[in-house]
Design an enzyme around this catalytic site. Sequence first.
Site, mmCIF file in Angstrom:
data_model
loop_
_atom_site.group_PDB
_atom_site.id
_atom_site.type_symbol
_atom_site.label_atom_id
_atom_site.label_comp_id
_atom_site.label_asym_id
_atom_site.label_seq_id
_atom_site.Cartn_x
_atom_site.Cartn_y
_atom_site.Cartn_z
ATOM 1 C CB SER A 1 -0.959 -0.047 1.197
ATOM 2 O OG SER A 1 -2.013 0.871 1.057
ATOM 3 C CG ASP B 1 -4.545 -1.772 1.159
ATOM 4 O OD1 ASP B 1 -3.632 -2.380 1.757
ATOM 5 O OD2 ASP B 1 -4.582 -0.535 1.056
#
Length: 316
Positions: free
Chosen positions: A54, A185
């Site tokens: 991320s 994510d």
Amino acid sequence: MTETCSVQSKKLFRILSLDGGGGKGIYSLGVLRELERTVGTSLNQHFDLFYGTSTGAIIASALAKGVTIADIIEFYYKDLPTIMKCFCASTRSERLRSCLRAFFGDDTFSSLGNIGLGVVATNLHEKKPLIFKSLPSLAHGMKHSFDPGFGLTLAEALEASCSATPFFAPKSLNLKNASRIDAIDGGFVANNPSLYALIDARKALNIEDTNIRLLSVGTGMYPEKYPIYSYLSGFKLGPALKIISTQFASSANSIHSIFRLLANDVSYVRVNDTFADPQLTTSLFEHRKAILERLLGKGRDSFAQQESDIKKTIVL
């Protein structure tokens, strides 16, 4: 000389692993700014492998390209507000996509040359890790058909790694030599990607544990307060953000504990301090410059507290 020979011929193999954490990634940049000043070169001249999840994947990819810490900090100051202030997931994802394309352009994983990079995302449908890698030597099989980053640009892979649903839309990907998938994510599978990096070093590159040097940098632990828009759609999104934040932090801390148990012979430093100061109250969606500057400073303080261990492990 092939990239495999290049990395294996070195006595020490240095890995930089960077956690996810949204706007709190600015803390990691505070740590890394001091490290960059300490080594006196761009960090892609010092590390053999970068891994990120991320926000950590954005930083890791920029460092692999040779971007300076100062330029990455400027990107965070300038672009975080344009992303995080968006009201809904679709517009937030559009802004993320636009900012990543502007920063990374059309750069691909192949454009990194012999720099090792791993970007962690989550395959939404199969509920398993999806890791974009830059070098065939990092593959654990089928090296003959390996395609860096599954044929995607850095910006496309990073958007996938950063798509924390339900606050960002899943990223639909057309992977080369694979079917179309949706990705979210990487924090849902490994907010701290250090174990994945270790596995690549051990299993793909056959590096001995005693030759591995790994610096793992988190995004810090702070009192949390969630943005008001996360509560405007009823009771669902506010609690969802709290759960996601807890899950990501728990994932990162669990992997740190497991790493210490499984890799006793690896020289390893983890930087991820906890702060109780209410002036540091923040969240994954942090974008206020005053708070970002404070978090950046806390990263610098954390480097100072562990400077001796970092130098002993990574620099010397």
